[in-house]
Design a protein around this motif. Structure first.
Motif, PDB file in Angstrom:
ATOM      1  N   VAL A  45     -21.038   4.249  19.318  1.00 41.51           N
ATOM      2  CA  VAL A  45     -19.522   4.116  18.987  1.00 41.51           C
ATOM      3  C   VAL A  45     -19.189   4.150  17.470  1.00 41.51           C
ATOM      4  O   VAL A  45     -19.466   3.123  16.700  1.00 41.51           O
ATOM      5  CB  VAL A  45     -18.798   3.070  19.927  1.00 41.51           C
ATOM      6  N   ILE A  46     -18.613   5.250  17.097  1.00 36.22           N
ATOM      7  CA  ILE A  46     -18.529   5.416  15.577  1.00 36.22           C
ATOM      8  C   ILE A  46     -17.100   5.765  15.378  1.00 36.22           C
ATOM      9  O   ILE A  46     -16.259   6.497  15.713  1.00 36.22           O
ATOM     10  CB  ILE A  46     -19.126   6.656  15.207  1.00 36.22           C
ATOM     11  N   PHE A  47     -16.447   4.785  14.540  1.00 39.91           N
ATOM     12  CA  PHE A  47     -15.041   4.653  13.909  1.00 39.91           C
ATOM     13  C   PHE A  47     -14.926   5.252  12.813  1.00 39.91           C
ATOM     14  O   PHE A  47     -15.809   5.003  11.937  1.00 39.91           O
ATOM     15  CB  PHE A  47     -14.489   3.291  14.270  1.00 39.91           C
ATOM     16  N   PHE A  48     -13.913   6.097  12.505  1.00 39.86           N
ATOM     17  CA  PHE A  48     -13.608   6.275  11.451  1.00 39.86           C
ATOM     18  C   PHE A  48     -11.978   6.600  10.993  1.00 39.86           C
ATOM     19  O   PHE A  48     -11.450   6.697  12.026  1.00 39.86           O
ATOM     20  CB  PHE A  48     -14.227   7.527  10.642  1.00 39.86           C
ATOM     21  N   THR A  49     -11.594   6.413   9.808  1.00 38.99           N
ATOM     22  CA  THR A  49     -10.056   6.402   9.759  1.00 38.99           C
ATOM     23  C   THR A  49      -9.625   7.834   9.083  1.00 38.99           C
ATOM     24  O   THR A  49     -10.482   8.460   8.420  1.00 38.99           O
ATOM     25  CB  THR A  49      -9.516   5.459   8.649  1.00 38.99           C
ATOM     26  N   GLN A  50      -8.415   8.257   9.557  1.00 44.34           N
ATOM     27  CA  GLN A  50      -7.886   9.541   8.951  1.00 44.34           C
ATOM     28  C   GLN A  50      -7.109   9.305   7.677  1.00 44.34           C
ATOM     29  O   GLN A  50      -6.983   8.000   7.776  1.00 44.34           O
ATOM     30  CB  GLN A  50      -7.031  10.074   9.998  1.00 44.34           C
ATOM     31  N   GLN A  51      -6.689  10.362   6.974  1.00 46.30           N
ATOM     32  CA  GLN A  51      -5.654  10.132   5.873  1.00 46.30           C
ATOM     33  C   GLN A  51      -4.484   9.759   6.194  1.00 46.30           C
ATOM     34  O   GLN A  51      -4.149  10.179   7.294  1.00 46.30           O
ATOM     35  CB  GLN A  51      -6.093  11.301   4.888  1.00 46.30           C
ATOM     36  N   MET A  52      -3.784   9.307   5.396  1.00 42.86           N
ATOM     37  CA  MET A  52      -2.167   9.171   5.290  1.00 42.86           C
ATOM     38  C   MET A  52      -1.474   9.893   4.433  1.00 42.86           C
ATOM     39  O   MET A  52      -2.294  10.451   3.499  1.00 42.86           O
ATOM     40  CB  MET A  52      -1.901   7.586   4.959  1.00 42.86           C
ATOM     41  N   VAL A  53      -0.235  10.206   4.721  1.00 41.58           N
ATOM     42  CA  VAL A  53       0.541  10.992   3.917  1.00 41.58           C
ATOM     43  C   VAL A  53       2.029  10.297   3.561  1.00 41.58           C
ATOM     44  O   VAL A  53       2.166   9.794   4.671  1.00 41.58           O
ATOM     45  CB  VAL A  53       0.488  12.351   4.300  1.00 41.58           C
ATOM     46  N   PRO A  54       2.344  10.383   2.463  1.00 44.96           N
ATOM     47  CA  PRO A  54       3.687   9.593   2.165  1.00 44.96           C
ATOM     48  C   PRO A  54       4.757  10.589   2.802  1.00 44.96           C
ATOM     49  O   PRO A  54       4.783  11.932   3.090  1.00 44.96           O
ATOM     50  CB  PRO A  54       3.774   9.576   0.665  1.00 44.96           C
ATOM     51  N   ALA A  55       5.873  10.067   3.155  1.00 45.67           N
ATOM     52  CA  ALA A  55       6.955  10.654   3.607  1.00 45.67           C
ATOM     53  C   ALA A  55       7.862  10.774   2.380  1.00 45.67           C
ATOM     54  O   ALA A  55       7.886  10.180   1.476  1.00 45.67           O
ATOM     55  CB  ALA A  55       7.784   9.683   4.698  1.00 45.67           C
ATOM     56  N   LEU A  56       8.873  11.603   2.649  1.00 46.76           N
ATOM     57  CA  LEU A  56       9.829  11.848   1.306  1.00 46.76           C
ATOM     58  C   LEU A  56      11.355  11.548   1.781  1.00 46.76           C
ATOM     59  O   LEU A  56      11.854  11.805   2.752  1.00 46.76           O
ATOM     60  CB  LEU A  56       9.737  13.157   0.779  1.00 46.76           C
ATOM     61  N   ASP A  57      12.017  11.098   0.769  1.00 45.07           N
ATOM     62  CA  ASP A  57      13.600  11.075   1.096  1.00 45.07           C
ATOM     63  C   ASP A  57      14.420  12.525   0.766  1.00 45.07           C
ATOM     64  O   ASP A  57      13.614  13.390   0.396  1.00 45.07           O
ATOM     65  CB  ASP A  57      14.101  10.059   0.490  1.00 45.07           C
ATOM     66  N   PRO A  58      15.513  12.521   1.170  1.00 45.25           N
ATOM     67  CA  PRO A  58      16.265  13.957   1.016  1.00 45.25           C
ATOM     68  C   PRO A  58      16.153  14.353  -0.256  1.00 45.25           C
ATOM     69  O   PRO A  58      16.578  15.692  -0.802  1.00 45.25           O
ATOM     70  CB  PRO A  58      17.779  13.635   1.516  1.00 45.25           C
ATOM     71  N   HIS A  59      15.706  13.742  -1.291  1.00 41.72           N
ATOM     72  CA  HIS A  59      15.633  14.208  -2.635  1.00 41.72           C
ATOM     73  C   HIS A  59      14.356  14.285  -3.224  1.00 41.72           C
ATOM     74  O   HIS A  59      13.931  14.690  -4.399  1.00 41.72           O
ATOM     75  CB  HIS A  59      16.120  13.034  -3.860  1.00 41.72           C
ATOM     76  N   GLY A  60      13.379  14.324  -2.202  1.00 44.84           N
ATOM     77  CA  GLY A  60      12.195  14.633  -2.514  1.00 44.84           C
ATOM     78  C   GLY A  60      11.276  13.305  -3.136  1.00 44.84           C
ATOM     79  O   GLY A  60      10.079  13.575  -3.591  1.00 44.84           O
ATOM     80  N   LYS A  61      11.991  12.084  -2.844  1.00 45.09           N
ATOM     81  CA  LYS A  61      11.246  11.082  -3.596  1.00 45.09           C
ATOM     82  C   LYS A  61      10.631  10.247  -2.461  1.00 45.09           C
ATOM     83  O   LYS A  61      10.772  10.126  -1.276  1.00 45.09           O
ATOM     84  CB  LYS A  61      12.236  10.057  -4.081  1.00 45.09           C
TER      85      LYS A  61
END
Ligand code: UTP
Length: 471
Positions: free
Chosen positions: A188-204
Motif C-alpha cells: 500500500v503506497i501513499f503519495f500526495t498530489q500537488q496543490m494549486v493556488p486559487a485567485l481572486d477576481p483581480h488575479g491575486k
C-alpha cells in the motif's frame, strides 16, 4: 513595503513574488513569527507564478470562464455483450485480464486527494462509514476487494493511493489504525498530489490566514504527474507492473481491477481506457465520452445544448449516452509519456466561495463566490492515447458514487444500491427474498464474494434476515 531577510535565497523569492504582482501576501509580515514567515515562504517557493499569470489571463482577465466548445460527436464503445459473438469476445477479454492479474502486471490506483465538499463529512472521504450492516468505510471496502483479488489470482496487487495535503496524514493514520485492513504494508503506497493556488477576481493570490495562501488539490488530472514525480511509476516498474487500474474513492460498487475491462484494454493494445454507463435520461448531469473537434475526451453536461442532450440514435438510444463513470486503465508507459516535457492537461476553472483573512487577519466566510479554483481532469488525457477502449457496463453492478449529503449520489442511494446488489446475488443463488429489498440491511463482504458468480458457487440455503452479514 520593505521586507528583509538575511537569507539571499529568501530575498530572491520575495523579489519574484513582487515581480509577479503578488506582494500583498506579505501584508501581515511584520506580525508573523519566524516560523510563520518560513511557512509562508515555503508555500510561495512551490508556486508556479508563470502558470498563475497564464490562468489569470485565460480565465479571469479575458472575461471568459470556459473555453469555447467545438464540434461535438459521440464516441464509440463496446456495448454490453448480448449476441453470442459479443459473449465470446467478453470471455476472451476476461481470460486476458485474468492472465494479466495472475502474472502480477496490475496495480490498483485510487485517487483520494479531493476535498469532498459536497458530502460535508468532517474527514477524508474514504473514512466515511458506508456499508449497510457493518458500516465499513469506503477505504475498507476497497481494501477488502483488493485482498480478495490478490487471494484469487495468487499475485499481489499493489495499491497506490493518491492523497493531498488536505488529507494525507489523516488517511495514512487511518490505515495504520486499521492495520491496513489486512493488506501487506509494503503493498500500500501513499503519495500526495500537488496543490494549486486559487485567485481572486483581480488575479491575486488569496490569503486564507495571515501566513497561509489558499490552495486546493490540482484535480484528479494531477494524478498523472504525481504518479511520475512521487516515484510511483518507478516503483511499478521495479515490480514489473505495466497496467494501472484507476478508480475514485466514492464509488461503492467499483468492480476492482475488472479482468474483462483490463483484458479488452490489453487485447486491443490500448494506452488509456474508460468504462461507461448508459445515461439514465437526457437530463442526467454526467459527462459523456465523446469527441470535441475530433479529439477524444469527456463532454461536460453543460456543454451539450438541449437539442444535443435529447438527440436519439435510430434504435431510440441517446446520441450522447456514454456516461463517464471515472474508471480507467492506463499503461505505465503512457503515463510516462504524458509527463514528457511536463504534463499539459488543460485547466478548468470554477467560481467558488473561498474563506479568506480580512485586513485585520480575521477569517471571513464569504456569502457569494469570491475566487477562482483551478483543476485538471484525468479524462482529458484520453485524447493523447494512441488507442482507447470504451467499455459499457451496467450501472446497477458497477457505479454508485457517494457525492452529496442527501438526494442523488448520496450515502442513502449508495447503501440502497449495495443492498440491491447483494439481494440480486442472493436471489441468483436461490435465496427467497421479498420483492423489494430496499428496507432490508444486507451485506456480503468482498472477502466472501466479488460477484454474483463467485457468490452463487458458495451459497447453500441462506435465510434472509434483517442485518444479514456474510463473510
Ligand atoms: P470529485 O470531483 O467528486 O471531488 O472527485 P471531491 O473532492 O471528492 O468532492 P467535491 O467535489 O469537493 O464534493 C472525484 C475523485 O477524484 C478525487 C477525489 O478524491 C475522488 O476520488 N480527486 C479530486 C483527487 O484525488 N484530487 C483532486 O484534486 C480532486
Amino acid at each position: 513595503m520593505q521586507i528583509l531577510t538575511t537569507n539571499n535565497d529568501e530575498q530572491e523569492l520575495i523579489e519574484r513574488v513582487r515581480a509577479a504582482g503578488q506582494e500583498h501576501v506579505f501584508r501581515f509580515w511584520d506580525e508573523l513569527s519566524d516560523q510563520a514567515r518560513k511557512s509562508l515562504l515555503s508555500q510561495l517557493r512551490e508556486i508556479d507564478f508563470e502558470l498563475m499569470a497564464m490562468l489569470a489571463e485565460k480565465f479571469i482577465q479575458s472575461g471568459k470562464s470556459t473555453t469555447a466548445k467545438g464540434e461535438l460527436e459521440p464516441a464509440e464503445f463496446i456495448p454490453l455483450p448480448e449476441s453470442p459473438d459479443e459473449q465470446v469476445q467478453a470471455s476472451l477479454a476476461r481470460e486476458a485480464g485474468e492472465k494479466a492479474l495472475t502474472d502480477g502486471r496490475v496495480a490498483a490506483f485510487l485517487v483520494a486527494g479531493g476535498q469532498g465538499t459536497r458530502l460535508g463529512f468532517h474527514g477524508a472521504k474514504g473514512k466515511f462509514p458506508i456499508s449497510p450492516v457493518k458500516h465499513k468505510s469506503l477505504f475498507q471496502l476497497h481494501a477488502e476487494k483488493i485482498r480478495a483479488l490478490g487471494r484469487k489470482y495468487g499475485a499481489a496487487i499493489p495499491w497506490y493511493i493518491m492523497t493531498s495535503e488536505t488529507n494525507h496524514k489523516e488517511t495514512v493514520g487511518f490505515f495504520e489504525q486499521e492495520s491496513y485492513f489486512g493488506l501487506k504494508t509494503d503493498d500500500v503506497i501513499f503519495f500526495t498530489q500537488q496543490m494549486v493556488p486559487a485567485l481572486d477576481p483581480h488575479g491575486k493570490l488569496i490569503l486564507a490566514a495571515k501566513d497561509r495562501i489558499f490552495q486546493n488539490p490540482n484535480g484528479h488530472g494531477g494524478s498523472l504527474s504525481a504518479l511520475k514525480h512521487r516515484g510511483a511509476l518507478e516503483d511499478m516498474r521495479a515490480r514489473d507492473i505495466d497496467l494501472i487500474f484507476y478508480f475514485q474513492v466514492d464509488n461503492v460498487l467499483v468492480k476492482m481491477c475488472d479482468p474483462v475491462f483490463l483484458g479488452y484494454h490489453v487485447l486491443q493494445n490500448a494506452e488509456m481506457s474508460a468504462k461507461v454507463c448508459a445515461k439514465s435520461g437526457p437530463g442526467e448531469k454526467v459527462g459523456v465520452l465523446g469527441r470535441v473537434d475530433g479529439k477524444l475526451g469527456v463532454i461536460e453536461y453543460s456543454d451539450l445544448s438541449d437539442d444535443e442532450k435529447n438527440a436519439r440514435n435510430e434504435d431510440g438510444s441517446l446520441k450522447f449516452q456514454a456516461g463517464n463513470i471515472a474508471i480507467h486503465a492506463f499503461n505505465v508507459d503512457f503515463v510516462e509519456r504524458e509527463n514528457r516535457g511536463g504534463l499539459r492537461l488543460p485547466w478548468h476553472v470554477a467560481h467558488k466561495k473561498i474563506a479568506f483573512a480580512d485586513p485585520l487577519g480575521k477569517r471571513v466566510e464569504p456569502e457569494a463566490p469570491n475566487g477562482y479554483k483551478f483543476e485538471t481532469f484525468v479524462f482529458d488525457a484520453l485524447g493523447d492515447a494512441g488507442k482507447t477502449v470504451f467499455l459499457e457496463v451496467r450501472r446497477e453492478d458497477e457505479f454508485s458514487p457517494v457525492k452529496n449529503k442527501t438526494g442523488d449520489d448520496s450515502p442513502e442511494t449508495a447503501r440502497r444500491d449495495m443492498v440491491r446488489q447483494y439481494g440480486r446475488w442472493l436471489q441468483a443463488a436461490g435465496a427467497i427474498l421479498p420483492e423489494n429489498v430496499d428496507g432490508l440491511n444486507l451485506e456480503i463482504s468482498p472477502l466472501k464474494a466479488l460477484s454474483a458468480e463467485e457468490f452463487a458457487a458458495d451459497a447453500a440455503a441462506i435465510k434472509i434476515v434483517d442485518g444479514l452479514y456474510l463473510e
